[in-house]
Design a protein around this motif. Sequence first.
Motif, short mmCIF file in Angstrom:
data_model
loop_
_atom_site.label_atom_id
_atom_site.label_comp_id
_atom_site.label_asym_id
_atom_site.label_seq_id
_atom_site.Cartn_x
_atom_site.Cartn_y
_atom_site.Cartn_z
N ASP A 1 0.86 -1.19 0.00
CA ASP A 1 0.00 0.00 0.00
C ASP A 1 0.89 1.24 0.00
O ASP A 1 1.54 1.56 1.00
N ALA A 2 0.92 1.95 -1.12
CA ALA A 2 1.77 3.13 -1.22
C ALA A 2 1.37 4.21 -0.23
O ALA A 2 2.20 5.04 0.16
N GLY A 3 0.12 4.22 0.20
CA GLY A 3 -0.33 5.25 1.12
C GLY A 3 -0.09 4.94 2.58
O GLY A 3 -0.36 5.77 3.44
N ALA A 4 0.42 3.73 2.87
CA ALA A 4 0.68 3.35 4.27
C ALA A 4 2.10 3.73 4.64
O ALA A 4 3.05 3.43 3.89
N ARG A 5 2.26 4.36 5.79
CA ARG A 5 3.59 4.82 6.17
C ARG A 5 4.48 3.66 6.60
O ARG A 5 5.69 3.66 6.33
N GLY A 6 3.92 2.69 7.29
CA GLY A 6 4.75 1.59 7.76
C GLY A 6 3.93 0.36 8.08
O GLY A 6 2.70 0.38 8.10
N ILE A 7 4.62 -0.75 8.35
CA ILE A 7 3.97 -2.01 8.71
C ILE A 7 3.82 -2.09 10.22
O ILE A 7 4.28 -1.21 10.96
N HIS A 8 3.20 -3.18 10.69
CA HIS A 8 3.03 -3.43 12.13
C HIS A 8 4.13 -4.39 12.59
O HIS A 8 3.95 -5.61 12.60
N MET A 9 5.29 -3.86 12.96
CA MET A 9 6.43 -4.71 13.30
C MET A 9 6.20 -5.50 14.58
O MET A 9 6.61 -6.66 14.68
N SER A 10 5.56 -4.91 15.57
CA SER A 10 5.34 -5.62 16.83
C SER A 10 4.49 -6.87 16.62
O SER A 10 4.69 -7.88 17.29
N ARG A 11 3.57 -6.80 15.67
CA ARG A 11 2.74 -7.97 15.38
C ARG A 11 3.59 -9.10 14.81
O ARG A 11 3.37 -10.28 15.13
N LEU A 12 4.54 -8.76 13.95
CA LEU A 12 5.43 -9.77 13.42
C LEU A 12 6.24 -10.43 14.52
O LEU A 12 6.38 -11.66 14.58
N TYR A 13 6.78 -9.61 15.41
CA TYR A 13 7.60 -10.16 16.50
C TYR A 13 6.79 -11.13 17.36
O TYR A 13 7.27 -12.22 17.70
N LEU A 14 5.60 -10.75 17.71
CA LEU A 14 4.78 -11.61 18.58
C LEU A 14 4.39 -12.90 17.87
O LEU A 14 4.34 -13.97 18.49
N GLN A 15 4.12 -12.84 16.57
CA GLN A 15 3.83 -14.06 15.81
C GLN A 15 5.03 -15.00 15.83
O GLN A 15 4.88 -16.21 16.04
N LEU A 16 6.21 -14.45 15.62
CA LEU A 16 7.41 -15.28 15.58
C LEU A 16 7.74 -15.85 16.96
O LEU A 16 8.12 -17.03 17.09
N GLN A 17 7.61 -15.04 17.97
CA GLN A 17 7.93 -15.49 19.32
C GLN A 17 7.08 -16.70 19.72
O GLN A 17 7.59 -17.64 20.34
N GLN A 18 5.84 -16.69 19.33
CA GLN A 18 4.95 -17.80 19.67
C GLN A 18 5.12 -18.97 18.71
O GLN A 18 5.27 -20.12 19.13
N GLY A 19 5.11 -18.69 17.41
CA GLY A 19 5.11 -19.77 16.43
C GLY A 19 6.39 -20.57 16.40
O GLY A 19 6.36 -21.81 16.32
N LEU A 20 7.57 -19.92 16.48
CA LEU A 20 8.84 -20.63 16.39
C LEU A 20 9.09 -21.51 17.61
O LEU A 20 9.74 -22.55 17.51
N ALA A 21 8.59 -21.09 18.76
CA ALA A 21 8.83 -21.86 19.99
C ALA A 21 7.84 -23.01 20.16
O ALA A 21 8.15 -24.00 20.82
N ASN A 22 6.66 -22.90 19.56
CA ASN A 22 5.61 -23.89 19.83
C ASN A 22 5.56 -25.02 18.82
O ASN A 22 5.06 -26.11 19.14
N GLU A 23 6.02 -24.80 17.59
CA GLU A 23 5.96 -25.84 16.57
C GLU A 23 7.36 -26.20 16.10
O GLU A 23 8.21 -25.33 15.89
N ALA A 24 7.61 -27.51 15.92
CA ALA A 24 8.90 -27.96 15.41
C ALA A 24 9.12 -27.42 14.01
O ALA A 24 8.19 -27.36 13.19
#
Length: 307
Positions: free
Chosen positions: A60-83
């Motif tokens: 989206d050219a009109g969006a200033r930035g992404i939601h980085m904290s959401r990415l971090y929280l997804q990774l923190q949970q997903g990488l630790a819980n699934e092989a």
Amino acid sequence: MHKSLFPAPLPDVATDAVALARPLDWVGMDGMALPIRLANTGGLPMLVPASVDVAVNLGDAGARGIHMSRLYLQLQQGLANEALGAPSLRRLLEACITSQNGLAARARLRLRFDQLLLRKALLSDNAGWKRYPVEVEAELHEGHLRLTLGFSVDYSSTCPASAALSRQANAQRFFEDFAGPRPLSTEEVRDWLASERGMAATPHAQRSRADVRVELKPAFDELPLAALVDAVEAALGTPVQTAVKREDEQAFALANAANLMFCEDAARRVASVLAGDARIGVWSARVAHFESLHPHDAVASVGGRNP
């Protein structure tokens, strides 16, 4: 009771107007320290530390930035819980895209960690853990998952030229010590070979490393790290050891004598494994012999694409 001077909601400058508006190829975070879940050689899960990079596109050219904290929280949970594997990486990348609420259509992950594999000694009943640096890259775009696996294998390389020169020096010394016209018994020759006089020269050898990178075909869900490491080490013939008794050290010396190789030879051996693996699409390998004769390294690279 004192009232806050700054009541909710908190300001969010990410929603401000965008200067020089345009879409961006990738936006994310590099070098995050996170635990990831692996299955060890016994099949039991274990957590290991990893360095993680993540990115999504900002379409989206009109969006200033992404939601980085959401990415971090997804990774923190997903990488630790699934092989770690193709199915879990696909689900995690899908969650990263969904977390951006329409801002992103593709996602990419890079994971760097050390895999410990238990390796048996060559002859004795001992075993020890060996460390293999690993890098996994996964990219999801329009439902297609591209999965790349990289790893390194340490091995020993004994120089064929140095071995030939050493054999010549040993033969010359034998000629000098037994130049007289007299018969020799096998016991006398054996004892001479076992003495210090029986080794006029030794070939130079060095610790070496093969860096392998393969893109896996979509039909395969597992990360075949252990199988590929086994195949590469078998092709080289001289992987470095862990727990070593005297009988293991002698067996290692015999393996080096049976697998004399220049860096060119080592690269071809690794290539023969990768080119014949049905799980692999694109592949590359780079070998480096950390020379004991020279202050520089001998290197060779090779790559290809399997049908």
